[in-house]
Design an enzyme around this catalytic site. Structure first.
Site, mmCIF file in Angstrom:
data_model
loop_
_atom_site.group_PDB
_atom_site.id
_atom_site.type_symbol
_atom_site.label_atom_id
_atom_site.label_comp_id
_atom_site.label_asym_id
_atom_site.label_seq_id
_atom_site.Cartn_x
_atom_site.Cartn_y
_atom_site.Cartn_z
ATOM 1 N N GLU A 158 43.272 8.479 106.278
ATOM 2 C CA GLU A 158 43.428 7.429 105.267
ATOM 3 C C GLU A 158 42.986 6.070 105.798
ATOM 4 O OE1 GLU A 158 46.863 5.431 102.390
ATOM 5 O OE2 GLU A 158 47.415 6.273 104.339
ATOM 6 N N ASP A 193 43.739 6.078 98.795
ATOM 7 C CA ASP A 193 44.854 5.235 98.355
ATOM 8 C C ASP A 193 44.282 4.078 97.543
ATOM 9 O OD1 ASP A 193 46.770 2.996 98.405
ATOM 10 O OD2 ASP A 193 47.969 4.306 99.684
ATOM 11 N N GLN A 219 46.631 8.465 96.165
ATOM 12 C CA GLN A 219 47.879 7.730 96.017
ATOM 13 C C GLN A 219 47.627 6.486 95.174
ATOM 14 O OE1 GLN A 219 49.040 7.160 100.154
ATOM 15 N NE2 GLN A 219 50.525 8.816 100.018
ATOM 16 N N GLU A 255 53.076 6.026 95.437
ATOM 17 C CA GLU A 255 53.489 5.296 96.634
ATOM 18 C C GLU A 255 53.601 3.814 96.294
ATOM 19 O OE1 GLU A 255 52.318 5.720 101.299
ATOM 20 O OE2 GLU A 255 50.859 4.685 100.042
#
Length: 275
Positions: A158, A193, A219, A255
């Site tokens: 990530e 993300d 996310q 998240e």
């Protein structure tokens, strides 16, 4: 009204599958109550970044009791030279610890039936050049992929934004693509993300399209506050439309910090996507 209900049902069937992040949602509750709250709010899956304080058997029991699937965990955080860090994959002095932790993560994920293990890069250590940290990161990720070869687990890397994670070893989708290309395994994917991508690079939609084949997990949180979708600068109807167009069928991890109770409910998220 019947037509609206049918459209809503189709949107739910065709839309994203949401997984609650147990670090961010209902974080004020003990773990068993947290899992119960997740289930009560319509989630059927969770991410649990750091589950290691619980035995696999006890965690499995709590999740099964609520009909919840665990879909992703992280490699464990560490304290290095008195400093708490999210990951040590780029720290040359921690190579042996990283590899031991990776093996523990694989064992835990296998026993818990988890298909995704996030190999956290972590910050570049003090006194280590960016180039040296990057080389160590590549070496350790390649080692991790080889260690996972006998399992059914896909590893994730990530990129994290410099604003949210100062000094993090990997910050852009292009860097993640470079790592995946260098390692050369379809068992290594990107954790995309949305919050980090928008914060670091912007143009989330183009990044999704460009890197679609490499995305193993998504996310969500709305920048700049890392709160629920609809509280910041992104058009989430558009973002989820892009996810559909690129054919993403994985889980979407929530998240974010929920500023309102309804923001931690699947029905609210589904309505937002369909709006």
């Amino acid at each position: 009204m019947a037509g609206d209900e049918g459209a809503g049902a189709r949107a739910r069937a065709d839309g994203p599958r949401f997984a609650a992040n147990l670090k961010w949602l209902f974080a004020d509750l003990p773990i068993q109550a947290r899992i119960a709250a997740v289930a009560e709010n319509g989630f059927r899956a969770v991410e649990y970044p750091d589950p290691y304080e619980h035995s696999v058997s006890s965690l499995n029991r709590m999740l099964a009791g609520e009909g919840i699937e665990l879909v992703m965990i992280n490699t464990r955080p560490r304290t290095v030279s008195g400093r708490a860090v999210t990951g040590i994959a780029c720290d040359p002095s921690q190579r042996a610890q990283f590899r031991a932790d990776l093996e523990v993560g694989l064992e835990y994920a296998t026993a818990a039936g988890v298909s995704l293990l996030h190999v956290v890069g972590g910050p570049v250590p003090d006194g280590v050049s960016a180039e040296r940290a990057w080389a160590e990161y590549l070496l350790n990720v390649a080692w991790a992929v080889d260690a996972a070869r006998s399992t059914d687990i896909t590893l994730l890397i990530e990129p994290q934004s410099r604003r949210a994670s100062p000094g993090f070893v990997i910050t852009t989708q292009s860097q993640a693509a470079t790592v995946i290309d260098a390692v050369g395994s379809d068992r290594l994917k990107t954790l995309f993300d949305v919050f980090h991508v928008q914060s670091e690079e912007g143009d989330v939609s183009s990044r999704l399209v460009e890197h679609a084949p490499l995305i193993g997990h998504v996310q969500i949180a709305d920048p700049p506050g890392r709160t629920e979708p609809g509280t910041g600068e992104l058009s989430w109807t558009y973002v989820f439309g892009v996810l559909r167009r690129i054919g993403y069928r994985g889980w979407v991890g929530c998240e974010y910090s929920a500023t309102r109770p309804e923001a931690a409910n699947v029905a609210w998220l589904t309505a937002l996507v369909a709006s």
